[in-house]
Design an enzyme around this catalytic site. Structure first.
Site, PDB file in Angstrom:
ATOM      1  N   GLU A  92     -19.795 -12.359  -8.452  1.00 48.38           N
ATOM      2  CA  GLU A  92     -20.775 -13.134  -7.686  1.00 48.38           C
ATOM      3  C   GLU A  92     -22.171 -12.705  -8.160  1.00 48.38           C
ATOM      4  O   GLU A  92     -22.421 -11.502  -8.337  1.00 48.38           O
ATOM      5  CB  GLU A  92     -20.569 -12.765  -6.225  1.00 48.38           C
ATOM      6  CG  GLU A  92     -21.672 -13.129  -5.293  1.00 48.38           C
ATOM      7  CD  GLU A  92     -21.503 -12.472  -3.904  1.00 48.38           C
ATOM      8  OE1 GLU A  92     -22.189 -12.914  -2.986  1.00 48.38           O
ATOM      9  OE2 GLU A  92     -20.686 -11.530  -3.766  1.00 48.38           O
ATOM     10  N   ASP A 193     -21.060   6.614  -8.450  1.00 49.00           N
ATOM     11  CA  ASP A 193     -22.137   6.604  -9.468  1.00 49.00           C
ATOM     12  C   ASP A 193     -23.406   6.081  -8.801  1.00 49.00           C
ATOM     13  O   ASP A 193     -24.070   5.180  -9.296  1.00 49.00           O
ATOM     14  CB  ASP A 193     -21.710   5.689 -10.625  1.00 49.00           C
ATOM     15  CG  ASP A 193     -22.604   5.849 -11.854  1.00 49.00           C
ATOM     16  OD1 ASP A 193     -23.461   6.746 -11.868  1.00 49.00           O
ATOM     17  OD2 ASP A 193     -22.433   5.051 -12.804  1.00 49.00           O
TER      18      ASP A 193
HETATM   19  P1  ADP Z   1     -23.894  -1.469 -16.579  1.00 47.57           P
HETATM   20  O1  ADP Z   1     -22.426  -1.397 -16.267  1.00 47.57           O
HETATM   21  O2  ADP Z   1     -24.156  -1.789 -18.005  1.00 47.57           O
HETATM   22  O3  ADP Z   1     -24.657  -0.228 -16.126  1.00 47.57           O
HETATM   23  P2  ADP Z   1     -24.762  -2.913 -14.200  1.00 47.57           P
HETATM   24  O4  ADP Z   1     -23.532  -3.238 -13.465  1.00 47.57           O
HETATM   25  O5  ADP Z   1     -25.531  -1.729 -13.700  1.00 47.57           O
HETATM   26  O6  ADP Z   1     -24.476  -2.735 -15.759  1.00 47.57           O
HETATM   27  O7  ADP Z   1     -25.692  -4.213 -14.194  1.00 47.57           O
HETATM   28  C1  ADP Z   1     -26.889  -4.313 -14.962  1.00 47.57           C
HETATM   29  C2  ADP Z   1     -28.028  -4.866 -14.097  1.00 47.57           C
HETATM   30  O8  ADP Z   1     -27.680  -6.162 -13.625  1.00 47.57           O
HETATM   31  C3  ADP Z   1     -28.269  -4.031 -12.844  1.00 47.57           C
HETATM   32  O9  ADP Z   1     -29.261  -3.076 -13.070  1.00 47.57           O
HETATM   33  C4  ADP Z   1     -28.671  -5.027 -11.791  1.00 47.57           C
HETATM   34  O10 ADP Z   1     -30.083  -5.182 -11.761  1.00 47.57           O
HETATM   35  C5  ADP Z   1     -28.066  -6.336 -12.254  1.00 47.57           C
HETATM   36  N1  ADP Z   1     -26.836  -6.691 -11.484  1.00 47.57           N
HETATM   37  C6  ADP Z   1     -25.716  -5.951 -11.338  1.00 47.57           C
HETATM   38  N2  ADP Z   1     -24.785  -6.616 -10.624  1.00 47.57           N
HETATM   39  C7  ADP Z   1     -25.339  -7.796 -10.301  1.00 47.57           C
HETATM   40  C8  ADP Z   1     -24.887  -8.945  -9.564  1.00 47.57           C
HETATM   41  N3  ADP Z   1     -23.665  -9.013  -9.051  1.00 47.57           N
HETATM   42  N4  ADP Z   1     -25.730  -9.985  -9.431  1.00 47.57           N
HETATM   43  C9  ADP Z   1     -26.964  -9.951  -9.985  1.00 47.57           C
HETATM   44  N5  ADP Z   1     -27.454  -8.916 -10.683  1.00 47.57           N
HETATM   45  C10 ADP Z   1     -26.658  -7.838 -10.843  1.00 47.57           C
END
Ligand code: ADP
Length: 288
Positions: A92, A193
């Site tokens: 989502e 984390d």
């Molecule tokens: P990684 O696994 O590479 O660390 P993340 O899961 O932290 O990646 O996601 C990267 C960035 O995307 C996050 O810093 C956040 O700002 C944004 N993000 C993460 N999940 C969502 C989401 N479900 N919807 C919108 N933006 C998201």
């Protein structure tokens, strides 16, 4: 229709045709993007090398487990799988808003509720990763042993493979039970984390957490990591304490728990994390 479009269509029961995709920054490990369908639906897409599929599967499972607690919001899992030579995870899409004292307060209280969700064992039964480092999560009845063997011991072994032996590491592992002499941790559901880059709030100020490395463990481990890089305000800690007070020994164990992340950062990035880890070990040996 691409493999990812097909997976989204199958999961949502409505055909999805990707119209555009925008690359997002902020992540450390994976390629993240916002994808928009011809009908305007938006999803968050993470991609990495095909070998990451098991990690995406574990992340999907953790997000679902967090959502099922109905405590703190986490993105809904739409699909995961492999498309050509890449693994993917579709979630989502949650539009981020700005942080406020109210959203921090809610997050503190909601995290405390999540930590009250327990299982009979520590660990998780499914391995995952912390950053890009594999994180073993066997089920275990004894927390200090779990933390010694599968957290600190694991990272020390990885560091040794890189040629770095930390002074006092064996002494620290040998005396780990001394940090738990008046304290009995519970097997709480952890994010695993929880630094500021993995916690946010939506446009309405509702907190959400993402990118978990979950397992069942001492809740102090989650709290400790929130301090390592900052980003959580007084309102967050105050609300957490009100909902689920911390033990007085947290101040010392915080160093023990963040040592795991310092070692992991050393193993991933090298550099100055070695001296942070060494000074934590020295500090802990003095306190033991
Ligand atoms: P990684 O696994 O590479 O660390 P993340 O899961 O932290 O990646 O996601 C990267 C960035 O995307 C996050 O810093 C956040 O700002 C944004 N993000 C993460 N999940 C969502 C989401 N479900 N919807 C919108 N933006 C998201």
């Amino acid at each position: 229709m691409s493999e990812i479009d097909r997976a989204i269509s199958h999961s949502t029961g409505r055909p999805f045709h990707n119209r555009s995709s925008t690359s997002l920054g902020g992540g450390c490990i994976n390629q993240a993007s916002r994808i928009t369908g011809e009908d305007g639906r938006e999803y968050f897409l993470k991609q990495n090398h095909a070998s990451f599929l098991a990690f995406f599967e574990a992340e999907a499972r953790a997000l679902t487990e967090i959502r099922d607690t109905q405590s703190v919001r986490a993105p809904e899992v739409i699909a995961y799988g492999q498309a050509q030579d890449k693994a993917f995870l579709v979630l989502e899409f949650i539009e981020e808003g700005s942080s406020s004292s109210k959203s921090q307060e809610k997050m503190g209280a909601q995290l405390a509720k999540m930590h009250q969700v327990e299982q009979p064992h520590f660990g998780w039964g499914v391995d995952n990763c912390i950053g890009a480092t594999p994180q073993p999560n066997p089920k275990h009845d004894h927390w200090p042993e779990f933390y010694r063997d599968h957290r600190l011991g694991h990272q020390f072994r990885l560091a040794e493979k890189k040629g770095r032996k930390f002074q006092g590491s064996e002494d620290l592992l040998a005396c780990i039970s001394s940090f738990f002499s008046n304290y009995t941790p519970r097997p709480s559901l952890l994010h695993g984390d929880l630094w500021g880059g993995n916690a946010s709030q939506d446009k309405n100020g509702e907190p959400f957490i993402f990118d978990p490395a979950s397992y069942y463990g001492d809740r102090e481990a989650d709290l400790a990591f929130t301090y390592m890089f900052g980003g959580f305000s007084h309102a967050f800690y105050h609300a957490y304490e009100r909902e689920y007070p911390l033990d007085r020994g947290f101040g010392v164990r915080k160093v023990l728990y963040n040592l795991y992340h310092e070692l992991n950062h050393f193993n991933l990035f090298g550099g100055g994390y070695a001296s942070s880890a060494q000074s934590s070990i020295d500090q802990l040996l003095q306190a033991a």
